[in-house]
Write a protein that holds these residues in place. Sequence first.
Motif, PDB file in Angstrom:
ATOM      1  N   PHE A 180       0.806  -1.215   0.000  1.00  0.00           N
ATOM      2  CA  PHE A 180       0.000   0.000   0.000  1.00  0.00           C
ATOM      3  C   PHE A 180       0.847   1.277   0.000  1.00  0.00           C
ATOM      4  CE2 PHE A 180      -3.890  -2.183   0.272  1.00  0.00           C
ATOM      5  CZ  PHE A 180      -3.717  -3.253   1.129  1.00  0.00           C
ATOM      6  N   SER A 181       2.029   1.198  -0.537  1.00  0.00           N
ATOM      7  CA  SER A 181       2.866   2.393  -0.584  1.00  0.00           C
ATOM      8  C   SER A 181       2.582   3.145  -1.862  1.00  0.00           C
ATOM      9  CB  SER A 181       4.342   2.002  -0.525  1.00  0.00           C
ATOM     10  OG  SER A 181       5.147   3.131  -0.790  1.00  0.00           O
ATOM     11  N   TYR A 182       1.938   4.304  -1.726  1.00  0.00           N
ATOM     12  CA  TYR A 182       1.561   5.073  -2.891  1.00  0.00           C
ATOM     13  C   TYR A 182       2.356   6.361  -3.006  1.00  0.00           C
ATOM     14  CZ  TYR A 182      -2.610   2.125  -2.786  1.00  0.00           C
ATOM     15  OH  TYR A 182      -3.462   1.067  -2.781  1.00  0.00           O
ATOM     16  N   GLU A 183       3.419   6.466  -2.248  1.00  0.00           N
ATOM     17  CA  GLU A 183       4.150   7.718  -2.170  1.00  0.00           C
ATOM     18  C   GLU A 183       4.703   8.146  -3.517  1.00  0.00           C
ATOM     19  OE1 GLU A 183       7.262   7.509   0.636  1.00  0.00           O
ATOM     20  OE2 GLU A 183       8.157   9.431   0.087  1.00  0.00           O
ATOM     21  N   GLN A 184       4.511   9.395  -3.846  1.00  0.00           N
ATOM     22  CA  GLN A 184       5.121   9.957  -5.048  1.00  0.00           C
ATOM     23  C   GLN A 184       6.313  10.823  -4.638  1.00  0.00           C
ATOM     24  OE1 GLN A 184       2.698  11.679  -8.089  1.00  0.00           O
ATOM     25  NE2 GLN A 184       1.059  10.173  -7.840  1.00  0.00           N
ATOM     26  N   TYR A 185       7.349  10.776  -5.483  1.00  0.00           N
ATOM     27  CA  TYR A 185       8.561  11.546  -5.244  1.00  0.00           C
ATOM     28  C   TYR A 185       8.622  12.663  -6.268  1.00  0.00           C
ATOM     29  CZ  TYR A 185       9.853   7.498  -2.444  1.00  0.00           C
ATOM     30  OH  TYR A 185       9.867   6.490  -1.499  1.00  0.00           O
ATOM     31  N   PHE A 186       8.769  13.869  -5.769  1.00  0.00           N
ATOM     32  CA  PHE A 186       8.700  15.025  -6.636  1.00  0.00           C
ATOM     33  C   PHE A 186      10.081  15.606  -6.938  1.00  0.00           C
ATOM     34  CE2 PHE A 186       4.254  16.146  -7.182  1.00  0.00           C
ATOM     35  CZ  PHE A 186       3.638  15.340  -6.247  1.00  0.00           C
ATOM     36  N   GLY A 187      10.195  16.182  -8.139  1.00  0.00           N
ATOM     37  CA  GLY A 187      11.372  16.968  -8.478  1.00  0.00           C
ATOM     38  C   GLY A 187      11.244  18.363  -7.889  1.00  0.00           C
ATOM     39  N   PRO A 188      12.267  19.196  -8.060  1.00  0.00           N
ATOM     40  CA  PRO A 188      12.270  20.529  -7.458  1.00  0.00           C
ATOM     41  C   PRO A 188      11.341  21.522  -8.157  1.00  0.00           C
ATOM     42  CG  PRO A 188      14.250  20.187  -8.737  1.00  0.00           C
ATOM     43  CD  PRO A 188      13.533  18.879  -8.729  1.00  0.00           C
ATOM     44  N   GLY A 189      10.898  21.181  -9.353  1.00  0.00           N
ATOM     45  CA  GLY A 189       9.998  22.081 -10.061  1.00  0.00           C
ATOM     46  C   GLY A 189      10.711  22.965 -11.063  1.00  0.00           C
ATOM     47  N   THR A 190       9.988  23.344 -12.111  1.00  0.00           N
ATOM     48  CA  THR A 190      10.468  24.327 -13.088  1.00  0.00           C
ATOM     49  C   THR A 190       9.463  25.462 -13.123  1.00  0.00           C
ATOM     50  OG1 THR A 190      11.572  22.697 -14.509  1.00  0.00           O
ATOM     51  CG2 THR A 190      10.938  24.784 -15.527  1.00  0.00           C
ATOM     52  N   ARG A 191       9.946  26.653 -12.817  1.00  0.00           N
ATOM     53  CA  ARG A 191       9.053  27.816 -12.899  1.00  0.00           C
ATOM     54  C   ARG A 191       9.169  28.386 -14.299  1.00  0.00           C
ATOM     55  NH1 ARG A 191       5.853  30.233  -9.697  1.00  0.00           N
ATOM     56  NH2 ARG A 191       6.658  29.309  -7.781  1.00  0.00           N
ATOM     57  N   LEU A 192       8.111  28.209 -15.082  1.00  0.00           N
ATOM     58  CA  LEU A 192       8.083  28.648 -16.477  1.00  0.00           C
ATOM     59  C   LEU A 192       7.301  29.948 -16.592  1.00  0.00           C
ATOM     60  CD1 LEU A 192       8.486  28.142 -19.573  1.00  0.00           C
ATOM     61  CD2 LEU A 192       6.311  26.926 -19.515  1.00  0.00           C
ATOM     62  N   THR A 193       7.923  30.915 -17.238  1.00  0.00           N
ATOM     63  CA  THR A 193       7.247  32.172 -17.550  1.00  0.00           C
ATOM     64  C   THR A 193       7.172  32.311 -19.056  1.00  0.00           C
ATOM     65  OG1 THR A 193       8.123  33.202 -15.544  1.00  0.00           O
ATOM     66  CG2 THR A 193       7.264  34.678 -17.251  1.00  0.00           C
ATOM     67  N   VAL A 194       5.963  32.524 -19.559  1.00  0.00           N
ATOM     68  CA  VAL A 194       5.776  32.721 -21.000  1.00  0.00           C
ATOM     69  C   VAL A 194       5.373  34.176 -21.219  1.00  0.00           C
ATOM     70  CG1 VAL A 194       4.572  31.965 -23.071  1.00  0.00           C
ATOM     71  CG2 VAL A 194       5.033  30.318 -21.246  1.00  0.00           C
ATOM     72  N   THR A 195       6.178  34.884 -21.985  1.00  0.00           N
ATOM     73  CA  THR A 195       5.915  36.327 -22.183  1.00  0.00           C
ATOM     74  C   THR A 195       5.421  36.628 -23.604  1.00  0.00           C
ATOM     75  OG1 THR A 195       8.187  36.722 -22.886  1.00  0.00           O
ATOM     76  CG2 THR A 195       7.719  36.922 -20.529  1.00  0.00           C
TER      77      THR A 195
END
Lengths: 108, 115
Positions: B100-115
């Motif tokens: 029952f281990s459903y843990e998700q492991y996340f990356g640090p994220g990408t902050r995307l700006t579209v101009t």
Amino acid sequence: SQQGEEDPQALSIQEGENATMNCSYKTSINNLQWYRQNSGRGLVHLILIRSNEREKHSGRLRVTLDTSKKSSSLLITASRAADTASYFCAPNDYKLSFGAGTTVTVRA
Amino acid sequence: DVKVTQSSRYLVKRTGEKVFLECVQDMDHENMFWYRQDPGLGLRLIYFSYDVKMKEKGDIPEGYSVSREKKERFSLILESASTNQTSMYLCASRGEVIQFSYEQYFGPGTRLTVT
């Protein structure tokens, strides 16, 4: 995916105090997870509680689940500065979906 | 420790550009996910993959596509970036459910700006 709704939106406490936040959801679940997000360590899994469990502990964390009310609570005891973060609940498992979260600020 | 890495922490792109966001995990996980996180809207699932070359739409797939040619790598593609795709993008991985281990492991994220 089902989103959880965390409450309150924000919480400010003194170091050493306890912090309690709640989560509500809409449809029946197999389990519910809590995650924490801060700028230092990103989004991290804290604890999972299954639908046949009422309470679960992990270190200074205590999670309860009331499936009849479709709600869960997360208690952090003896809070520390490092607990400053946003906390999210995620009903069910495979496809996560978080609400806006509860932002906890622990003051020194 | 499971490690999920994302190609960029910050990215600025122009409207109409094709954008590639890369995610790599080192734990031989079968399942990989792309989410976006927006203030007030929470974390929403864009696409996920449960095996190499397999993909399924999440809750908000419009305007996005994905590619998974190798088990460890999952790419998110914005075919023609638009300003409403400005967001924090998070990649996650998860192994098979054991005990029952459903843990998700996340990356640090990408902050995307579209101009």
